[in-house]
Design a protein around this motif. Structure first.
Motif, PDB file in Angstrom:
ATOM      1  N   MET A   1      29.790  38.745  34.668  1.00  0.00           N
ATOM      2  CA  MET A   1      29.199  39.057  33.379  1.00  0.00           C
ATOM      3  C   MET A   1      27.700  39.278  33.551  1.00  0.00           C
ATOM      4  SD  MET A   1      30.895  36.250  30.792  1.00  0.00           S
ATOM      5  CE  MET A   1      30.727  37.089  29.246  1.00  0.00           C
ATOM      6  N   THR A   2      27.204  40.202  32.771  1.00  0.00           N
ATOM      7  CA  THR A   2      25.763  40.424  32.780  1.00  0.00           C
ATOM      8  C   THR A   2      25.097  39.438  31.826  1.00  0.00           C
ATOM      9  OG1 THR A   2      25.777  42.002  30.955  1.00  0.00           O
ATOM     10  CG2 THR A   2      26.138  42.893  33.175  1.00  0.00           C
ATOM     11  N   LYS A   3      23.803  39.312  31.955  1.00  0.00           N
ATOM     12  CA  LYS A   3      23.057  38.415  31.076  1.00  0.00           C
ATOM     13  C   LYS A   3      23.230  38.839  29.618  1.00  0.00           C
ATOM     14  CE  LYS A   3      18.569  36.347  30.280  1.00  0.00           C
ATOM     15  NZ  LYS A   3      17.159  36.293  30.636  1.00  0.00           N
ATOM     16  N   ARG A   4      23.210  40.123  29.381  1.00  0.00           N
ATOM     17  CA  ARG A   4      23.360  40.652  28.012  1.00  0.00           C
ATOM     18  C   ARG A   4      24.743  40.298  27.436  1.00  0.00           C
ATOM     19  NH1 ARG A   4      21.473  41.385  23.252  1.00  0.00           N
ATOM     20  NH2 ARG A   4      22.210  43.233  22.209  1.00  0.00           N
ATOM     21  N   GLU A   5      25.778  40.426  28.245  1.00  0.00           N
ATOM     22  CA  GLU A   5      27.129  40.080  27.791  1.00  0.00           C
ATOM     23  C   GLU A   5      27.228  38.600  27.436  1.00  0.00           C
ATOM     24  OE1 GLU A   5      29.955  43.239  30.184  1.00  0.00           O
ATOM     25  OE2 GLU A   5      29.209  41.475  31.255  1.00  0.00           O
ATOM     26  N   ILE A   6      26.605  37.769  28.246  1.00  0.00           N
ATOM     27  CA  ILE A   6      26.599  36.326  27.983  1.00  0.00           C
ATOM     28  C   ILE A   6      25.868  36.043  26.681  1.00  0.00           C
ATOM     29  CG2 ILE A   6      25.794  34.079  28.813  1.00  0.00           C
ATOM     30  CD1 ILE A   6      26.152  35.234  31.684  1.00  0.00           C
ATOM     31  N   GLU A   7      24.714  36.667  26.498  1.00  0.00           N
ATOM     32  CA  GLU A   7      23.937  36.471  25.261  1.00  0.00           C
ATOM     33  C   GLU A   7      24.733  36.899  24.037  1.00  0.00           C
ATOM     34  OE1 GLU A   7      19.447  37.086  27.117  1.00  0.00           O
ATOM     35  OE2 GLU A   7      20.492  38.805  26.248  1.00  0.00           O
ATOM     36  N   LEU A   8      25.433  38.016  24.141  1.00  0.00           N
ATOM     37  CA  LEU A   8      26.241  38.486  23.013  1.00  0.00           C
ATOM     38  C   LEU A   8      27.395  37.535  22.707  1.00  0.00           C
ATOM     39  CD1 LEU A   8      26.364  42.323  23.714  1.00  0.00           C
ATOM     40  CD2 LEU A   8      25.171  41.163  21.846  1.00  0.00           C
ATOM     41  N   GLU A   9      28.029  37.021  23.746  1.00  0.00           N
ATOM     42  CA  GLU A   9      29.127  36.084  23.515  1.00  0.00           C
ATOM     43  C   GLU A   9      28.618  34.773  22.922  1.00  0.00           C
ATOM     44  OE1 GLU A   9      33.060  34.129  25.595  1.00  0.00           O
ATOM     45  OE2 GLU A   9      31.932  35.642  26.707  1.00  0.00           O
ATOM     46  N   ILE A  10      27.451  34.327  23.358  1.00  0.00           N
ATOM     47  CA  ILE A  10      26.848  33.119  22.779  1.00  0.00           C
ATOM     48  C   ILE A  10      26.596  33.330  21.291  1.00  0.00           C
ATOM     49  CG2 ILE A  10      24.721  31.738  22.719  1.00  0.00           C
ATOM     50  CD1 ILE A  10      24.678  31.998  25.822  1.00  0.00           C
ATOM     51  N   LYS A  11      26.046  34.482  20.941  1.00  0.00           N
ATOM     52  CA  LYS A  11      25.792  34.779  19.527  1.00  0.00           C
ATOM     53  C   LYS A  11      27.101  34.813  18.746  1.00  0.00           C
ATOM     54  CE  LYS A  11      23.675  38.118  16.378  1.00  0.00           C
ATOM     55  NZ  LYS A  11      24.512  37.664  15.315  1.00  0.00           N
ATOM     56  N   LEU A  12      28.118  35.437  19.312  1.00  0.00           N
ATOM     57  CA  LEU A  12      29.414  35.508  18.647  1.00  0.00           C
ATOM     58  C   LEU A  12      29.987  34.120  18.403  1.00  0.00           C
ATOM     59  CD1 LEU A  12      31.893  37.091  17.644  1.00  0.00           C
ATOM     60  CD2 LEU A  12      32.709  37.068  20.008  1.00  0.00           C
ATOM     61  N   ILE A  13      29.935  33.262  19.392  1.00  0.00           N
ATOM     62  CA  ILE A  13      30.472  31.905  19.241  1.00  0.00           C
ATOM     63  C   ILE A  13      29.689  31.132  18.189  1.00  0.00           C
ATOM     64  CG2 ILE A  13      30.771  29.684  20.403  1.00  0.00           C
ATOM     65  CD1 ILE A  13      31.465  31.309  22.944  1.00  0.00           C
ATOM     66  N   LYS A  14      28.379  31.266  18.202  1.00  0.00           N
ATOM     67  CA  LYS A  14      27.562  30.588  17.184  1.00  0.00           C
ATOM     68  C   LYS A  14      27.934  31.080  15.782  1.00  0.00           C
ATOM     69  CE  LYS A  14      23.551  29.404  19.988  1.00  0.00           C
ATOM     70  NZ  LYS A  14      22.101  29.609  20.214  1.00  0.00           N
ATOM     71  N   ASP A  15      28.160  32.382  15.650  1.00  0.00           N
ATOM     72  CA  ASP A  15      28.569  32.939  14.356  1.00  0.00           C
ATOM     73  C   ASP A  15      29.944  32.415  13.950  1.00  0.00           C
ATOM     74  OD1 ASP A  15      26.205  34.361  14.242  1.00  0.00           O
ATOM     75  OD2 ASP A  15      27.112  36.285  14.825  1.00  0.00           O
ATOM     76  N   GLN A  16      30.856  32.329  14.908  1.00  0.00           N
ATOM     77  CA  GLN A  16      32.190  31.803  14.621  1.00  0.00           C
ATOM     78  C   GLN A  16      32.127  30.354  14.159  1.00  0.00           C
ATOM     79  OE1 GLN A  16      34.040  32.556  18.420  1.00  0.00           O
ATOM     80  NE2 GLN A  16      35.018  34.432  17.686  1.00  0.00           N
ATOM     81  N   LEU A  17      31.302  29.559  14.831  1.00  0.00           N
ATOM     82  CA  LEU A  17      31.165  28.158  14.451  1.00  0.00           C
ATOM     83  C   LEU A  17      30.521  28.007  13.071  1.00  0.00           C
ATOM     84  CD1 LEU A  17      30.105  26.656  17.894  1.00  0.00           C
ATOM     85  CD2 LEU A  17      32.267  26.269  16.694  1.00  0.00           C
ATOM     86  N   THR A  18      29.568  28.871  12.787  1.00  0.00           N
ATOM     87  CA  THR A  18      28.932  28.846  11.467  1.00  0.00           C
ATOM     88  C   THR A  18      29.956  29.166  10.377  1.00  0.00           C
ATOM     89  OG1 THR A  18      26.790  29.482  12.376  1.00  0.00           O
ATOM     90  CG2 THR A  18      27.137  29.887  10.026  1.00  0.00           C
ATOM     91  N   LEU A  19      30.746  30.208  10.598  1.00  0.00           N
ATOM     92  CA  LEU A  19      31.775  30.570   9.623  1.00  0.00           C
ATOM     93  C   LEU A  19      32.824  29.473   9.481  1.00  0.00           C
ATOM     94  CD1 LEU A  19      32.351  34.340  10.407  1.00  0.00           C
ATOM     95  CD2 LEU A  19      31.347  33.357   8.336  1.00  0.00           C
ATOM     96  N   ALA A  20      33.211  28.884  10.604  1.00  0.00           N
ATOM     97  CA  ALA A  20      34.202  27.807  10.566  1.00  0.00           C
ATOM     98  C   ALA A  20      33.689  26.619   9.763  1.00  0.00           C
ATOM     99  CB  ALA A  20      34.573  27.379  11.979  1.00  0.00           C
ATOM    100  N   GLN A  21      32.400  26.368   9.835  1.00  0.00           N
ATOM    101  CA  GLN A  21      31.818  25.263   9.064  1.00  0.00           C
ATOM    102  C   GLN A  21      31.683  25.637   7.586  1.00  0.00           C
ATOM    103  OE1 GLN A  21      31.255  22.178  10.055  1.00  0.00           O
ATOM    104  NE2 GLN A  21      30.610  21.650   8.010  1.00  0.00           N
ATOM    105  N   GLN A  22      31.243  26.855   7.311  1.00  0.00           N
ATOM    106  CA  GLN A  22      31.054  27.275   5.925  1.00  0.00           C
ATOM    107  C   GLN A  22      32.377  27.381   5.174  1.00  0.00           C
ATOM    108  OE1 GLN A  22      28.836  30.937   6.220  1.00  0.00           O
ATOM    109  NE2 GLN A  22      26.867  29.880   6.213  1.00  0.00           N
TER     110      GLN A  22
END
Length: 57
Positions: free
Chosen positions: A1-22
């Protein structure tokens, strides 16, 4: 994985966790209580792995 791909997946997971909490009740309704907890734990484990991985760049 490239650094950019990792950063995008981190953002996606954070968004998923935020939605799961909301929308906790909706997630639990569809996944069940155990399924919801498993979803959260899987996302947190993946997030930890990616955060450790990105430190290597």
């Amino acid at each position: 994985m490239t650094k950019r791909e990792i950063e995008l997946e981190i953002k996606l997971i954070k968004d998923q966790l935020t939605l799961a909490q909301q929308y906790k009740e909706d997630f639990r309704k569809h996944l069940g209580i155990v399924g919801y907890d498993e979803f959260i734990n899987e996302r947190l484990e993946r997030l930890k792995y990616l955060l450790d991985l990105i430190k290597k760049f």
